[in-house]
Motif scaffolding. Structure first.
Motif, mmCIF file in Angstrom:
data_model
loop_
_atom_site.group_PDB
_atom_site.id
_atom_site.type_symbol
_atom_site.label_atom_id
_atom_site.label_comp_id
_atom_site.label_asym_id
_atom_site.label_seq_id
_atom_site.Cartn_x
_atom_site.Cartn_y
_atom_site.Cartn_z
ATOM 1 N N PHE A 1 0.841 -1.205 0.000
ATOM 2 C CA PHE A 1 0.000 0.000 0.000
ATOM 3 C C PHE A 1 0.872 1.250 0.000
ATOM 4 C CE2 PHE A 1 -2.680 3.214 2.071
ATOM 5 C CZ PHE A 1 -3.882 3.071 1.391
ATOM 6 N N GLN A 2 1.900 1.242 0.827
ATOM 7 C CA GLN A 2 2.787 2.404 0.930
ATOM 8 C C GLN A 2 3.570 2.640 -0.365
ATOM 9 O OE1 GLN A 2 4.914 1.113 4.472
ATOM 10 N NE2 GLN A 2 3.841 2.614 5.737
ATOM 11 N N LYS A 3 3.911 1.557 -1.066
ATOM 12 C CA LYS A 3 4.679 1.667 -2.309
ATOM 13 C C LYS A 3 3.799 2.013 -3.515
ATOM 14 C CE LYS A 3 8.154 -1.734 -0.886
ATOM 15 N NZ LYS A 3 8.631 -3.125 -1.095
ATOM 16 N N GLY A 4 2.489 1.963 -3.324
ATOM 17 C CA GLY A 4 1.581 2.228 -4.438
ATOM 18 C C GLY A 4 1.408 1.035 -5.350
ATOM 19 N N ALA A 5 1.752 -0.160 -4.834
ATOM 20 C CA ALA A 5 1.637 -1.379 -5.643
ATOM 21 C C ALA A 5 0.199 -1.891 -5.704
ATOM 22 C CB ALA A 5 2.556 -2.469 -5.079
ATOM 23 N N VAL A 6 -0.668 -1.377 -4.842
ATOM 24 C CA VAL A 6 -2.085 -1.748 -4.866
ATOM 25 C C VAL A 6 -2.906 -0.461 -4.835
ATOM 26 C CG1 VAL A 6 -1.785 -4.011 -3.785
ATOM 27 C CG2 VAL A 6 -2.177 -1.990 -2.340
ATOM 28 N N ASP A 7 -4.150 -0.554 -5.301
ATOM 29 C CA ASP A 7 -5.032 0.615 -5.364
ATOM 30 C C ASP A 7 -5.851 0.806 -4.093
ATOM 31 O OD1 ASP A 7 -4.552 1.304 -8.249
ATOM 32 O OD2 ASP A 7 -5.349 -0.731 -8.498
ATOM 33 N N ALA A 8 -6.027 -0.266 -3.345
ATOM 34 C CA ALA A 8 -6.824 -0.200 -2.121
ATOM 35 C C ALA A 8 -6.419 -1.357 -1.210
ATOM 36 C CB ALA A 8 -8.314 -0.272 -2.452
ATOM 37 N N TRP A 9 -6.870 -1.274 0.029
ATOM 38 C CA TRP A 9 -6.522 -2.290 1.026
ATOM 39 C C TRP A 9 -7.708 -2.478 1.964
ATOM 40 C CZ3 TRP A 9 -2.577 -1.257 5.558
ATOM 41 C CH2 TRP A 9 -2.350 -2.453 6.259
ATOM 42 N N ALA A 10 -8.202 -3.713 2.069
ATOM 43 C CA ALA A 10 -9.265 -4.054 3.015
ATOM 44 C C ALA A 10 -8.604 -4.562 4.286
ATOM 45 C CB ALA A 10 -10.186 -5.118 2.418
ATOM 46 N N ILE A 11 -8.855 -3.886 5.414
ATOM 47 C CA ILE A 11 -8.093 -4.197 6.620
ATOM 48 C C ILE A 11 -8.876 -3.801 7.873
ATOM 49 C CG2 ILE A 11 -6.925 -1.955 6.593
ATOM 50 C CD1 ILE A 11 -5.497 -5.453 7.681
ATOM 51 N N TRP A 12 -8.411 -4.258 9.012
ATOM 52 C CA TRP A 12 -9.056 -4.016 10.298
ATOM 53 C C TRP A 12 -8.082 -3.295 11.229
ATOM 54 C CZ3 TRP A 12 -7.581 -8.690 8.244
ATOM 55 C CH2 TRP A 12 -6.491 -9.340 8.870
ATOM 56 N N ASP A 13 -8.611 -2.817 12.373
ATOM 57 C CA ASP A 13 -7.772 -2.202 13.394
ATOM 58 C C ASP A 13 -6.898 -3.254 14.083
ATOM 59 O OD1 ASP A 13 -8.176 0.573 13.434
ATOM 60 O OD2 ASP A 13 -10.054 0.406 14.555
ATOM 61 N N PRO A 14 -5.689 -2.871 14.515
ATOM 62 C CA PRO A 14 -5.128 -1.520 14.541
ATOM 63 C C PRO A 14 -4.376 -1.113 13.265
ATOM 64 C CG PRO A 14 -3.644 -2.985 15.694
ATOM 65 C CD PRO A 14 -4.834 -3.828 15.279
ATOM 66 N N TYR A 15 -4.267 -2.030 12.292
ATOM 67 C CA TYR A 15 -3.598 -1.668 11.035
ATOM 68 C C TYR A 15 -4.336 -0.519 10.349
ATOM 69 C CZ TYR A 15 -1.718 -6.358 11.874
ATOM 70 O OH TYR A 15 -1.144 -7.470 12.449
ATOM 71 N N TYR A 16 -5.627 -0.549 10.430
ATOM 72 C CA TYR A 16 -6.475 0.501 9.862
ATOM 73 C C TYR A 16 -6.108 1.842 10.484
ATOM 74 C CZ TYR A 16 -11.068 2.994 9.592
ATOM 75 O OH TYR A 16 -12.072 3.899 9.429
ATOM 76 N N ALA A 17 -6.117 1.915 11.810
ATOM 77 C CA ALA A 17 -5.804 3.160 12.507
ATOM 78 C C ALA A 17 -4.386 3.633 12.191
ATOM 79 C CB ALA A 17 -5.981 2.975 14.011
ATOM 80 N N SER A 18 -3.452 2.712 12.171
ATOM 81 C CA SER A 18 -2.058 3.055 11.898
ATOM 82 C C SER A 18 -1.892 3.661 10.508
ATOM 83 C CB SER A 18 -1.184 1.808 12.038
ATOM 84 O OG SER A 18 0.175 2.106 11.784
ATOM 85 N N THR A 19 -2.490 3.033 9.506
ATOM 86 C CA THR A 19 -2.366 3.522 8.129
ATOM 87 C C THR A 19 -3.120 4.828 7.935
ATOM 88 O OG1 THR A 19 -2.239 1.213 7.441
ATOM 89 C CG2 THR A 19 -2.595 2.816 5.710
ATOM 90 N N GLN A 20 -4.246 4.951 8.599
ATOM 91 C CA GLN A 20 -5.054 6.168 8.508
ATOM 92 C C GLN A 20 -4.281 7.374 9.056
ATOM 93 O OE1 GLN A 20 -8.650 5.906 10.834
ATOM 94 N NE2 GLN A 20 -9.764 7.329 9.506
ATOM 95 N N LEU A 21 -3.600 7.196 10.180
ATOM 96 C CA LEU A 21 -2.908 8.305 10.822
ATOM 97 C C LEU A 21 -1.501 8.538 10.261
ATOM 98 C CD1 LEU A 21 -3.921 7.805 14.572
ATOM 99 C CD2 LEU A 21 -4.894 9.386 12.902
ATOM 100 N N GLU A 22 -0.772 7.440 10.035
ATOM 101 C CA GLU A 22 0.633 7.579 9.648
ATOM 102 C C GLU A 22 0.832 7.770 8.146
ATOM 103 O OE1 GLU A 22 2.491 4.142 11.321
ATOM 104 O OE2 GLU A 22 2.058 4.759 13.392
#
Length: 319
Positions: free
Chosen positions: A178-199
């Motif tokens: 996701f960070q590299k732009g290798a995918v267009d979207a990511w289906a995920i749950w917390d706390p990964y969701y919160a981490s990616t949303q904020l960071e």
């Protein structure tokens, strides 16, 4: 004198019987010699129970071990091969496991938390609605709660599963993609969701609201509950003790979660705040079983699992 002595003995016997009947049979279960727990970063109640050694107090004769996994499917694989006795996952993993003939029992669930999962898109993405996922590369953990979330999102958008390109990745690998732009979207749950949303300033294309209830389930190995049936009540007692502590100590919980997972304070705070209050563990009721059966039926209709299954058959019923 003899009558008084006899009466006193009777009173002592009655008091002893009353104490026995009022003491939970699961206060100490001597049949539990080991208790191997499978958990993941999203397991707040287990994290607090681990930190406060609640299960060690409940089962003083048992060797309690804690095993962290990246997601639910890996936990249920460990449960199936006998590496753990109890695990906690989202809604889709036990359906996948049951359809594959892997042994498991649902022993409890936590309150639905649809807002704790999401389909994320990069901050510079132009996507505005679910229908625009057509042809897009979407990262997710196969067989996880995110799998059902994405299935429901695709259906709601009027698309077919074949209209998207699922990229099967564990949360850590998906985050990197996701960070590299290798995918267009990511289906995920917390706390990964919160981490990616904020960071990473990720944007939310959709949450689980009106898509997936996103239940948390506690699963146990059949051998474990059959050999130590009383242990289930003791286990749930301590999970709920942990949850009561969480409700009364929100900031302390966020701090503990942050230290145990390496999450930044803002991330662990958002993770804890987004969690329903309370989130106690309870035996599955008819509504939860029906909703989980609906998930299984959708997976069958979509060809995600090879055959129909009965959720009710896998629900542990205390004798």
């Amino acid at each position: 004198m003899q009558q008084q002595a006899h009466r006193f003995k009777c009173l002592i016997a009655l008091a002893s019987l009353s104490m026995l009947l009022s003491t939970p049979v699961w206060a100490v279960d001597p049949t539990v010699k080991q208790l191997r727990i499978g958990f993941q970063k999203s397991s707040i109640n287990f994290a607090i129970a681990k930190q406060q050694k609640l299960l060690e107090q409940e089962f003083p004769n048992a060797k309690v071990s804690w095993n962290e996994f990246p997601a639910g499917p890996q936990i249920l694989e460990a449960l199936a091969v006998g590496s753990i006795d109890v695990g906690v996952t989202g809604d889709a993993p036990p359906v996948y496991a049951q359809a594959a003939g892997k042994p498991l029992y649902y022993i409890a669930y936590e309150t639905a938390k649809p807002l704790a999962s999401a389909i994320l898109i990069p901050k510079n993405s132009n996507l505005k609605q679910l229908s625009e996922l057509k042809g897009k590369r979407i990262a997710l953990q196969k067989g996880s709660s995110a799998h059902f979330l994405l299935v429901q999102a695709v259906r709601k958008a009027g698309l077919k599963w074949s209209d998207i390109q699922p990229i099967w990745l564990t949360p850590a690998d998906a985050r990197a993609a996701f960070q590299k732009g290798a995918v267009d979207a990511w289906a995920i749950w917390d706390p990964y969701y919160a981490s990616t949303q904020l960071e990473d300033q990720a944007k939310v294309l959709a949450t689980g609201q009106n898509l997936s209830p996103n239940y948390t389930f506690y699963l146990a190995a059949p051998n474990f509950v059959q050999q130590s049936p009383q242990a289930v009540a003791g286990l749930l007692k301590q999970i709920n003790q942990a949850d009561r502590w969480v409700q009364q100590h929100q900031s302390e919980t966020a701090d503990l979660i942050g230290k145990s997972t390496g999450l930044k304070p803002a991330v662990s705070n958002l993770f804890v705040q987004r969690r329903p209050r309370p989130s106690a563990a309870a035996p599955l009721n008819a509504k939860v079983i029906a909703e989980q059966q609906q998930l299984a039926d959708i997976f069958t209709q979509q060809g995600i699992i090879p055959n129909s299954i009965s959720i009710k058959q896998a629900v542990w019923q205390a004798k």
